[in-house]
Write a protein that holds these residues in place. Structure first.
Motif, PDB file in Angstrom:
ATOM      1  N   LEU A 169       5.454  10.323   1.116  1.00  0.00           N
ATOM      2  CA  LEU A 169       5.351   8.870   1.265  1.00  0.00           C
ATOM      3  C   LEU A 169       4.047   8.532   1.969  1.00  0.00           C
ATOM      4  CD1 LEU A 169       6.745   6.069   1.053  1.00  0.00           C
ATOM      5  CD2 LEU A 169       7.641   6.481   3.359  1.00  0.00           C
ATOM      6  N   THR A 170       3.209   7.757   1.283  1.00  0.00           N
ATOM      7  CA  THR A 170       1.942   7.311   1.849  1.00  0.00           C
ATOM      8  C   THR A 170       2.048   5.841   2.221  1.00  0.00           C
ATOM      9  OG1 THR A 170       0.722   8.872   0.445  1.00  0.00           O
ATOM     10  CG2 THR A 170      -0.534   7.086   1.459  1.00  0.00           C
ATOM     11  N   THR A 171       1.814   5.544   3.478  1.00  0.00           N
ATOM     12  CA  THR A 171       1.809   4.162   3.967  1.00  0.00           C
ATOM     13  C   THR A 171       0.535   3.959   4.779  1.00  0.00           C
ATOM     14  OG1 THR A 171       2.938   4.636   6.052  1.00  0.00           O
ATOM     15  CG2 THR A 171       4.319   4.220   4.120  1.00  0.00           C
ATOM     16  N   SER A 172       0.381   2.782   5.340  1.00  0.00           N
ATOM     17  CA  SER A 172      -0.787   2.497   6.174  1.00  0.00           C
ATOM     18  C   SER A 172      -0.804   3.377   7.417  1.00  0.00           C
ATOM     19  CB  SER A 172      -0.785   1.022   6.583  1.00  0.00           C
ATOM     20  OG  SER A 172       0.423   0.688   7.247  1.00  0.00           O
ATOM     21  N   SER A 173       0.356   3.953   7.754  1.00  0.00           N
ATOM     22  CA  SER A 173       0.446   4.821   8.936  1.00  0.00           C
ATOM     23  C   SER A 173       0.095   6.270   8.636  1.00  0.00           C
ATOM     24  CB  SER A 173       1.861   4.757   9.517  1.00  0.00           C
ATOM     25  OG  SER A 173       2.209   3.430   9.851  1.00  0.00           O
ATOM     26  N   GLY A 174      -0.035   6.619   7.356  1.00  0.00           N
ATOM     27  CA  GLY A 174      -0.355   7.987   6.985  1.00  0.00           C
ATOM     28  C   GLY A 174       0.587   8.532   5.927  1.00  0.00           C
ATOM     29  N   VAL A 175       0.633   9.854   5.808  1.00  0.00           N
ATOM     30  CA  VAL A 175       1.439  10.527   4.799  1.00  0.00           C
ATOM     31  C   VAL A 175       2.594  11.256   5.479  1.00  0.00           C
ATOM     32  CG1 VAL A 175       1.476  12.224   2.937  1.00  0.00           C
ATOM     33  CG2 VAL A 175      -0.565  10.819   3.298  1.00  0.00           C
ATOM     34  N   ASP A 208       0.816  -1.213   0.000  1.00  0.00           N
ATOM     35  CA  ASP A 208       0.000   0.000   0.000  1.00  0.00           C
ATOM     36  C   ASP A 208       0.847   1.259   0.000  1.00  0.00           C
ATOM     37  OD1 ASP A 208       1.005  -0.496   2.502  1.00  0.00           O
ATOM     38  OD2 ASP A 208      -0.764   0.222   3.584  1.00  0.00           O
ATOM     39  N   THR A 209       2.144   1.118  -0.134  1.00  0.00           N
ATOM     40  CA  THR A 209       3.048   2.263  -0.116  1.00  0.00           C
ATOM     41  C   THR A 209       3.020   3.011  -1.445  1.00  0.00           C
ATOM     42  OG1 THR A 209       4.545   1.188   1.444  1.00  0.00           O
ATOM     43  CG2 THR A 209       5.444   2.992   0.143  1.00  0.00           C
ATOM     44  N   GLN A 210       2.914   4.332  -1.373  1.00  0.00           N
ATOM     45  CA  GLN A 210       2.977   5.192  -2.556  1.00  0.00           C
ATOM     46  C   GLN A 210       4.028   6.279  -2.310  1.00  0.00           C
ATOM     47  OE1 GLN A 210      -1.061   6.588  -3.115  1.00  0.00           O
ATOM     48  NE2 GLN A 210      -1.606   4.818  -4.345  1.00  0.00           N
ATOM     49  N   LEU A 211       4.946   6.397  -3.230  1.00  0.00           N
ATOM     50  CA  LEU A 211       6.046   7.339  -3.072  1.00  0.00           C
ATOM     51  C   LEU A 211       6.050   8.327  -4.230  1.00  0.00           C
ATOM     52  CD1 LEU A 211       8.706   8.228  -1.677  1.00  0.00           C
ATOM     53  CD2 LEU A 211       9.876   6.518  -3.065  1.00  0.00           C
ATOM     54  N   THR A 212       6.038   9.601  -3.901  1.00  0.00           N
ATOM     55  CA  THR A 212       6.160  10.662  -4.902  1.00  0.00           C
ATOM     56  C   THR A 212       7.476  11.386  -4.665  1.00  0.00           C
ATOM     57  OG1 THR A 212       3.756  10.978  -5.013  1.00  0.00           O
ATOM     58  CG2 THR A 212       5.132  12.757  -5.875  1.00  0.00           C
TER      59      THR A 212
END
Length: 263
Positions: free
Chosen positions: A58-64, A3-7
């Protein structure tokens, strides 16, 4: 972590081109070595946590999480097991060698390059207009003048602004030649192992795998090759055969989707 999204905010809206900042390409290369997916975006220093490019979201299950500084970003991603420690297998002396190479470029060559790009009367306009490309022209002139004065003060305090032009050139070329000699040795080792004929990448410390300093070296060399605000240094670097072989192989292996520099 699916679920990780990295910009990655690179400062310019040019997703298939290298940018002029060595620290952007350094971080980008680090992500590609780990095959960590990321989305390139422009962003701006105004929106950056540290006021500088590059930075990430960085977006993870813990937040941005928003974070700046290429070294801090790399350490943070490693703490999340998104990146591995490239230097984990190195001896203590090799780790020191790696750290010294990074410091040579990031804490020494960087400021000589800054002087060439920002303080040279001819190069200044190319650098200003590139860095401030998104700013309307009249405002760009004002901001560019402020940056110029700020860099004069910074470089004077560091001592870099107190050298003659000839002394600065000598210092820059001393660094480039030290890197060239090191890479020539690494290329020779690769040739001895039979890797050279396959045009595989070879690395700064002469091993079969990259270390952290390779990301810095590639970032600085590629930045010099694409920037038009440092033509003297670019001409010098293009004339270094082992260095050009080094960056060309990395480009072919890891950045084949990018427009390549002219030689």
């Amino acid at each position: 972590m699916t679920d990780t999204q990295l910009t990655l905010f690179r400062g310019w809206d040019a997703p298939t081109s290298y940018v002029w900042s060595p620290f952007v390409t350094k971080l980008e290369f680090r992500l590609r070595l780990a095959t960590l997916p990321y989305k390139p975006a422009a962003g701006s220093p105004k929106s950056a946590p540290t006021g500088k490019i590059p930075y990430i979201s960085l977006t993870t299950s813990s937040g941005v999480t928003k974070m700046g500084d290429s070294a801090l970003i790399t350490a943070h991603l490693a703490s999340l097991s998104l990146l591995t420690d490239l230097n984990a297998r190195l001896s203590a002396s090799s780790r020191a060698h790696d750290a010294g190479l990074k410091a040579l470029l990031e804490d020494r060559l960087y400021f000589f390059n800054m002087r060439e790009r920002w303080l040279d009367p001819v190069n200044f306009y190319a650098q200003r207009d590139h860095v401030l490309h998104a700013v309307p022209y009249p405002i760009r002139v004002v901001i560019g003048a402020k940056i110029y004065r700020s860099h004069i003060s910074t470089l004077h305090d560091l001592g870099v602004g107190r050298y003659s032009d000839a002394e600065v050139v000598a210092f820059q070329e001393e660094v480039w030649m030290a890197l060239e000699d090191m890479l020539a040795e690494s290329l020779a080792k690769a040739d001895e192992k039979g890797l050279d004929g396959e045009r595989r990448c070879f690395w700064c410390l002469g091993g079969t795998e990259p270390t952290e300093c390779d990301t810095t070296v590639f970032g600085f060399v590629s930045s010099m090759l694409v920037a038009t605000s440092s033509p003297r240094s670019r001409k010098f670097v293009v004339g270094l055969p082992s260095m050009m072989e080094y960056v060309n192989r990395i480009h072919e292996t890891y950045f084949a989707d990018y427009e390549k520099w002219e030689e």
